[in-house]
Design a protein around this motif. Structure first.
Motif, mmCIF file in Angstrom:
data_model
loop_
_atom_site.group_PDB
_atom_site.id
_atom_site.type_symbol
_atom_site.label_atom_id
_atom_site.label_comp_id
_atom_site.label_asym_id
_atom_site.label_seq_id
_atom_site.Cartn_x
_atom_site.Cartn_y
_atom_site.Cartn_z
ATOM 1 N N ARG A 167 0.833 -1.204 0.000
ATOM 2 C CA ARG A 167 0.000 0.000 0.000
ATOM 3 C C ARG A 167 0.868 1.254 0.000
ATOM 4 N N VAL A 168 1.898 1.266 0.836
ATOM 5 C CA VAL A 168 2.796 2.419 0.911
ATOM 6 C C VAL A 168 3.512 2.617 -0.426
ATOM 7 N N ALA A 169 4.021 1.521 -1.003
ATOM 8 C CA ALA A 169 4.743 1.605 -2.272
ATOM 9 C C ALA A 169 3.843 2.113 -3.387
ATOM 10 N N LEU A 193 2.861 11.153 2.742
ATOM 11 C CA LEU A 193 2.379 9.788 2.971
ATOM 12 C C LEU A 193 2.442 9.389 4.442
ATOM 13 N N ARG A 194 3.003 10.247 5.272
ATOM 14 C CA ARG A 194 3.089 10.019 6.722
ATOM 15 C C ARG A 194 3.819 8.717 7.046
ATOM 16 N N VAL A 195 4.975 8.555 6.407
ATOM 17 C CA VAL A 195 5.799 7.358 6.583
ATOM 18 C C VAL A 195 7.240 7.814 6.765
ATOM 19 N N PHE A 204 9.082 0.537 -1.062
ATOM 20 C CA PHE A 204 9.080 0.670 -2.520
ATOM 21 C C PHE A 204 9.997 -0.367 -3.148
ATOM 22 N N ARG A 205 11.192 -0.525 -2.588
ATOM 23 C CA ARG A 205 12.136 -1.498 -3.141
ATOM 24 C C ARG A 205 11.591 -2.919 -3.018
ATOM 25 N N GLN A 206 10.961 -3.225 -1.893
ATOM 26 C CA GLN A 206 10.410 -4.565 -1.705
ATOM 27 C C GLN A 206 9.305 -4.856 -2.713
#
Length: 274
Positions: A167-169, A193-195, A204-206
């Motif tokens: 979700r973050v990515a 994005l509050r991360v 993102f890399r994952q």
């Protein structure tokens, strides 16, 4: 620039990257620093040679291409060449917003780190700092270096990506897609994005197999291909797709495709991008 002694060479500049007060590259064949302090952290890569130094009256030494030396702010230290051939180093002076001063004690206890992952990360960071327009890559590199240093200083860093990684990515990818031409800083993206910035990079890399700055550069190169084949000049294309200037476009375009933008647009495959 050079100093007054033969064989000594120095270059220094202040990059437009928050948290890095100065970049300092030096080759010393004959030099001894007097005891002094900094109001920043000193993160040093020893590229060759050997150096002898004292931190808080404790003697240390490092030699060869490999060691990473971290000196905390406010702590007296010196340094000198330990061999007639001298030494070569690259230093980043980091603000206390990057590493808090409360970690000073741990840094004094162990200033030399033989960590290949950390060294590679710092090397990549220096490479990004050497080019205008690669600030997003440098910010990402600094976040990862900071996290690795926190590990060595036994301080909590950003956690490993969890179930929310996808979700973050996806949210970051959507943000990058909307900012291809204008760009976005890592801190700005993290705020939107509050991360935590490092967690953002890891998610993102994952999920996508490359860091956010690599994704953004690839999208810019892809857009540049279409504009070049539509007849626009490289200088116009560079600014249209978000590169700092034509030289910035040339470097990344050639790295991605093995050909300069001008030759790409003039080639026999014009109008049929791969």
């Amino acid at each position: 620039m050079t100093d007054d002694r033969p064989g000594n060479r120095i270059s220094a500049w202040r990059p437009p990257v928050p948290g890095i007060a100065e970049v300092f590259h030096a080759r010393f064949t004959e030099h001894a620093y007097p005891v002094h302090t900094h109001d920043t952290w000193s993160l040093m890569l020893l590229d060759d040679g050997s150096v002898d130094f004292t931190v808080d009256r404790r003697r240390h030494g490092a030699a060869g291409a490999g060691p990473v030396i971290l000196l905390p702010p406010g702590v007296p230290h010196d340094g000198r060449t330990a061999h007639p051939s001298g030494f070569r180093k690259r230093v980043l002076y980091l603000a206390t917003t990057v590493l808090p001063e409360r970690l000073t004690g741990a840094a004094v206890d162990g200033p030399v780190h033989g960590d290949g992952v950390l060294r590679h990360g710092i090397h990549r960071l220096h490479r990004a700092l050497a080019h205008r327009g690669d600030e997003f890559e440098a910010e990402s590199g600094l976040a990862l270096v900071r996290d690795r240093l926190l590990h060595h200083l036994r301080a909590p860093g950003a956690g490993a990506p969890g179930r929310e990684a996808g979700r973050v990515a996806a949210a970051l990818r959507e943000l990058l897609d909307s900012r291809i031409s204008t760009g976005v800083s890592l801190d700005e993206a993290a705020g939107i994005l509050r991360v935590h910035p490092t967690h953002l990079i890891r998610c993102f890399r994952q999920s996508y197999g490359l860091p956010p700055h690599g994704y953004l550069t690839g999208r810019r190169v892809d857009r540049a291909r279409r504009l070049l084949l539509a007849g626009q000049r490289p200088a116009e294309v560079a600014t249209a797709v978000g590169f700092y200037d034509q030289s910035h476009l040339n470097r990344h375009f050639t790295r991605h495709l093995g050909i300069t933008p001008g030759r790409y647009a003039a080639g026999p495959g014009r109008g049929r991008p791969g």
